[in-house]
Scaffold this active site. Structure first.
Site, mmCIF file in Angstrom:
data_model
loop_
_atom_site.group_PDB
_atom_site.id
_atom_site.type_symbol
_atom_site.label_atom_id
_atom_site.label_comp_id
_atom_site.label_asym_id
_atom_site.label_seq_id
_atom_site.Cartn_x
_atom_site.Cartn_y
_atom_site.Cartn_z
ATOM 1 N N TYR A 77 0.836 -1.206 0.000
ATOM 2 C CA TYR A 77 0.000 0.000 0.000
ATOM 3 C C TYR A 77 0.876 1.264 0.000
ATOM 4 O O TYR A 77 1.894 1.327 0.695
ATOM 5 C CB TYR A 77 -0.935 0.023 1.198
ATOM 6 N N GLY A 81 -17.943 2.129 -4.256
ATOM 7 C CA GLY A 81 -18.880 3.240 -4.215
ATOM 8 C C GLY A 81 -20.205 2.958 -4.893
ATOM 9 O O GLY A 81 -21.155 3.735 -4.772
ATOM 10 N N LEU A 82 -20.326 1.840 -5.601
ATOM 11 C CA LEU A 82 -21.547 1.506 -6.323
ATOM 12 C C LEU A 82 -22.748 1.420 -5.386
ATOM 13 O O LEU A 82 -23.873 1.777 -5.762
ATOM 14 C CB LEU A 82 -21.370 0.168 -7.055
ATOM 15 N N LEU A 83 -22.513 0.960 -4.147
ATOM 16 C CA LEU A 83 -23.597 0.744 -3.193
ATOM 17 C C LEU A 83 -23.729 1.887 -2.195
ATOM 18 O O LEU A 83 -24.427 1.757 -1.195
ATOM 19 C CB LEU A 83 -23.377 -0.577 -2.448
ATOM 20 N N GLY A 84 -23.065 2.992 -2.468
ATOM 21 C CA GLY A 84 -23.071 4.118 -1.538
ATOM 22 C C GLY A 84 -23.941 5.285 -1.970
ATOM 23 O O GLY A 84 -23.706 6.420 -1.559
ATOM 24 N N GLY A 85 -24.937 5.001 -2.820
ATOM 25 C CA GLY A 85 -25.791 6.086 -3.306
ATOM 26 C C GLY A 85 -25.206 6.811 -4.496
ATOM 27 O O GLY A 85 -25.404 8.019 -4.661
ATOM 28 N N SER A 96 -13.912 -4.125 -0.151
ATOM 29 C CA SER A 96 -14.777 -3.376 -1.065
ATOM 30 C C SER A 96 -16.258 -3.621 -0.757
ATOM 31 O O SER A 96 -17.035 -4.009 -1.634
ATOM 32 C CB SER A 96 -14.488 -3.733 -2.526
ATOM 33 N N PRO A 97 -16.679 -3.383 0.488
ATOM 34 C CA PRO A 97 -18.075 -3.659 0.855
ATOM 35 C C PRO A 97 -19.081 -2.773 0.121
ATOM 36 O O PRO A 97 -20.256 -3.139 0.017
ATOM 37 C CB PRO A 97 -18.100 -3.390 2.365
ATOM 38 N N LEU A 98 -18.639 -1.624 -0.393
ATOM 39 C CA LEU A 98 -19.528 -0.756 -1.177
ATOM 40 C C LEU A 98 -19.278 -0.914 -2.676
ATOM 41 O O LEU A 98 -19.806 -0.152 -3.482
ATOM 42 C CB LEU A 98 -19.362 0.710 -0.782
#
Length: 329
Positions: free
Chosen positions: A53, A220-224, A215-217
């Protein structure tokens, strides 16, 4: 904060994992330290990073940022369950040298020593294999890990991005050596990407591994994301932009946002809360760039999703089903 055991171990970890991939590339050192302070104050004790990282010429920078944070307060290290990873090439100055990547015994030994120095610590709680290494036998990998455990430099070993059969192979080999084996698997898993339910998560449950979704979202797809685009707040990027290029995915995401708007729920918080309902999940990794994003993740821990909402989410994002029924009778 709520806590759970990491897989079959006695190790107690927070149900939200602080991901640090943005520390350095997106968030400067001062901002990163502020986020770690806020996370620890909120009860998050599980911090995840990787030796690569920082990326490119700056690989290792994220570990150094964490190490400088530990150095500012000697009591912090004992409060944190620290996880890092090994696999990517860490040769200096942009070089790609042989034996400076993958999971050979020589690279594992070299990588641990370098991570310990950057992290400013004497030991790593959870040392994770960042990817499968098809060239190195697990007998060699476990021999290297066994030495490091005996030396007190690492306490537990975990995997990341492993298929189900590799989890089985790794732990069967460890069992023959009388070792604990893998105690966690860090995999891509969220409402929009549920293929891990076919074999990875069942294998993890069978062998007693805690599942740590990254990548739980879904970028960003699942973050609105659609509402943010419409309001001019932020355009989709990376993983979410690629997904939205598919009109069927765009319709699916719109249905998701409409459903949660009907219930007065925040999409990002629901995506995290849904993962916390899934069998075998220890806790999702959140990678906040700001303190406000961390606050949203903390609210998800307290969010209880009604059965009605869970059923509706399954209708919008149906999982593949278990193996072999997902692809056979």
């Amino acid at each position: 904060m709520k806590y759970t055991q990491l897989g079959r171990t006695g190790l107690k970890v927070s149900r939200i994992v602080l991901g640090t991939m943005n520390f350095g590339p997106q968030t400067d050192e001062a901002g990163s330290h502020a986020i770690m302070n806020a996370a620890l104050d909120a009860g998050i004790n599980f911090f995840d990073t990787a030796n690569v990282y920082g990326w490119g010429e700056n690989k290792g920078r994220t570990e150094r940022i964490i190490g400088s944070w530990f150095g500012r307060n000697s009591g912090r290290r004992d409060k944190v369950v620290l996880a890092t990873k090994v696999y990517g090439n860490m040769a200096p100055d942009g070089n790609v040298w042989p034996n400076h990547d993958r999971l050979s015994a020589v690279n594992i030994r070299r990588a641990v020593e370098a991570s310990l120095q950057r992290l400013n610590t004497d030991y790593i709680d959870l040392y994770q294999f960042h990817h499968v290494d098809r060239r190195t036998p697990f007998e060699e990998i476990w021999q290297a890990i066994d030495v490091l455990v005996q030396q007190g430099k690492i306490l537990y070993a975990g995997s990341s991005n492993f298929p189900g059969y590799k989890i089985a192979q790794a732990n069967e080999t460890a069992a023959r050596r009388g070792m604990l084996g893998l105690v966690s698997e860090q995999c891509l898993y969220n409402l929009a990407e549920r293929r891990a339910e076919m074999e990875v998560i069942p294998a993890a449950q069978e062998y007693g591994l805690g599942v740590i979704p990254w990548s739980p979202l879904h970028g960003g797809l699942l973050g609105g994301v659609l509402k943010k685009e419409a309001e001019g707040v932020r355009r989709a990027q990376g993983r979410s932009a690629d997904a939205l290029a598919d009109t069927s995915v765009r319709r699916q995401v719109q249905a998701y946002e409409d459903l949660l708007a009907k219930h007065g729920l925040a999409p990002g918080e629901v995506a995290l809360a849904w993962l916390l309902t899934r069998p075998g999940v220890t806790g999702p990794i959140v990678g906040p760039r700001t303190a406000e994003q961390l606050d949203s993740a903390l609210r998800a821990v307290e969010l209880e999703l009604p059965d009605e909402v869970l059923t509706e989410l399954d209708a919008v994002f149906p999982g593949p089903g278990p193996s072999p029924e997902a692809f056979a009778w």
